[in-house]
Design a protein around this motif. Structure first.
Motif, PDB file in Angstrom:
ATOM      1  N   ASP A   1     -20.055   0.784  17.330  1.00  0.00           N
ATOM      2  CA  ASP A   1     -19.119  -0.188  17.911  1.00  0.00           C
ATOM      3  C   ASP A   1     -19.879  -1.327  18.578  1.00  0.00           C
ATOM      4  OD1 ASP A   1     -16.963   1.306  17.067  1.00  0.00           O
ATOM      5  OD2 ASP A   1     -16.607   2.252  19.017  1.00  0.00           O
TER       6      ASP A   1
ATOM      7  N   GLU B   1     -19.636  13.692  11.502  1.00  0.00           N
ATOM      8  CA  GLU B   1     -18.220  14.071  11.419  1.00  0.00           C
ATOM      9  C   GLU B   1     -18.052  15.310  10.540  1.00  0.00           C
ATOM     10  OE1 GLU B   1     -15.886   9.831  12.141  1.00  0.00           O
ATOM     11  OE2 GLU B   1     -16.458  10.387  10.097  1.00  0.00           O
TER      12      GLU B   1
ATOM     13  N   VAL C   1     -22.851   8.650  11.382  1.00  0.00           N
ATOM     14  CA  VAL C   1     -21.515   8.986  11.874  1.00  0.00           C
ATOM     15  C   VAL C   1     -20.787   9.861  10.853  1.00  0.00           C
ATOM     16  CG1 VAL C   1     -19.214   8.024  12.351  1.00  0.00           C
ATOM     17  CG2 VAL C   1     -21.227   7.043  13.457  1.00  0.00           C
ATOM     18  N   ASP C   2     -20.842   9.461   9.589  1.00  0.00           N
ATOM     19  CA  ASP C   2     -20.186  10.243   8.531  1.00  0.00           C
ATOM     20  C   ASP C   2     -20.739  11.667   8.481  1.00  0.00           C
ATOM     21  OD1 ASP C   2     -18.665   8.026   7.869  1.00  0.00           O
ATOM     22  OD2 ASP C   2     -19.889   7.477   6.120  1.00  0.00           O
TER      23      ASP C   2
ATOM     24  N   GLU D   1     -23.740   4.127  10.215  1.00  0.00           N
ATOM     25  CA  GLU D   1     -22.505   4.529   9.545  1.00  0.00           C
ATOM     26  C   GLU D   1     -22.702   5.865   8.810  1.00  0.00           C
ATOM     27  OE1 GLU D   1     -19.174   1.583   7.802  1.00  0.00           O
ATOM     28  OE2 GLU D   1     -21.017   1.669   6.644  1.00  0.00           O
TER      29      GLU D   1
ATOM     30  N   SER E   1     -23.293   7.991  18.505  1.00  0.00           N
ATOM     31  CA  SER E   1     -23.471   7.165  17.304  1.00  0.00           C
ATOM     32  C   SER E   1     -22.295   6.220  17.101  1.00  0.00           C
ATOM     33  CB  SER E   1     -23.649   8.048  16.070  1.00  0.00           C
ATOM     34  OG  SER E   1     -24.843   8.783  16.166  1.00  0.00           O
ATOM     35  N   LYS E   2     -21.085   6.708  17.377  1.00  0.00           N
ATOM     36  CA  LYS E   2     -19.900   5.843  17.257  1.00  0.00           C
ATOM     37  C   LYS E   2     -19.969   4.698  18.265  1.00  0.00           C
ATOM     38  CE  LYS E   2     -16.342   8.898  15.359  1.00  0.00           C
ATOM     39  NZ  LYS E   2     -15.057   9.576  15.642  1.00  0.00           N
ATOM     40  N   THR E   3     -20.415   5.010  19.474  1.00  0.00           N
ATOM     41  CA  THR E   3     -20.558   3.985  20.506  1.00  0.00           C
ATOM     42  C   THR E   3     -21.585   2.931  20.071  1.00  0.00           C
ATOM     43  OG1 THR E   3     -19.978   5.542  22.249  1.00  0.00           O
ATOM     44  CG2 THR E   3     -21.171   3.563  22.925  1.00  0.00           C
TER      45      THR E   3
ATOM     46  N   LEU F   1     -22.276  12.562  17.799  1.00  0.00           N
ATOM     47  CA  LEU F   1     -21.277  11.757  17.086  1.00  0.00           C
ATOM     48  C   LEU F   1     -20.711  10.680  18.001  1.00  0.00           C
ATOM     49  CD1 LEU F   1     -19.413  11.167  14.680  1.00  0.00           C
ATOM     50  CD2 LEU F   1     -17.908  12.997  15.502  1.00  0.00           C
ATOM     51  N   ASN F   2     -20.341  11.048  19.219  1.00  0.00           N
ATOM     52  CA  ASN F   2     -19.806  10.065  20.172  1.00  0.00           C
ATOM     53  C   ASN F   2     -20.827   8.970  20.452  1.00  0.00           C
ATOM     54  OD1 ASN F   2     -17.465  11.574  20.296  1.00  0.00           O
ATOM     55  ND2 ASN F   2     -18.015  12.594  22.199  1.00  0.00           N
TER      56      ASN F   2
END
Length: 128
Positions: A41, A80, A76-77, A73, A36-38, A33-34
């Protein structure tokens, strides 16, 4: 040691192994998750017309910005939700562990004098 106590100890060991597995899965999901978020961004800082590639196995395949962004996106969803599920599962396993540990302590402190019912019974036995 009474057989009921031995069974509780074995259940505790199994729950401990389950807790370890859930914890490892949660760490892996949190790491993904981290990551993918990176990436998401970083993608926001990229020009939408830039050439983009995504990795499929060991092959890079050309893709467009919108597809790459939507895929990340969604990932990430999904991650989460997975992390949240694993956190809840981890809490349930911890609660079960605590309950079982308490039952075992009561069983051992209450004296194994045989004053109670023999066999699987008592709280958490699940019978009816």
């Amino acid at each position: 040691m009474p057989p009921e106590a031995q069974e509780k100890i074995e259940e505790l060991q199994e729950l401990q192994e389950t807790a370890q597995q859930v914890s490892e899965q949660k760490e892996q999901a949190q790491s993904a998750l981290n990551e993918s978020k990176t990436a998401l961004d970083a993608l926001e800082d990229v020009d939408e017309d830039a050439g983009m590639y995504r990795e499929i196995g060991e092959v890079l395949v050309e893709t467009d910005y919108e597809s790459a962004y939507d895929d990340l996106e969604n990932k990430v969803d999904s991650l989460e939700v997975r992390v949240e599920q694993l956190e809840k599962q981890e809490e349930r396993v911890e609660e079960q562990f605590d309950e079982l540990q308490s039952e075992l302590q009561q069983m051992l402190q209450g004296g194994a004098g045989g004053g109670g019912p023999m066999g699987p019974g008592g709280p958490g036995a699940g019978g009816a």
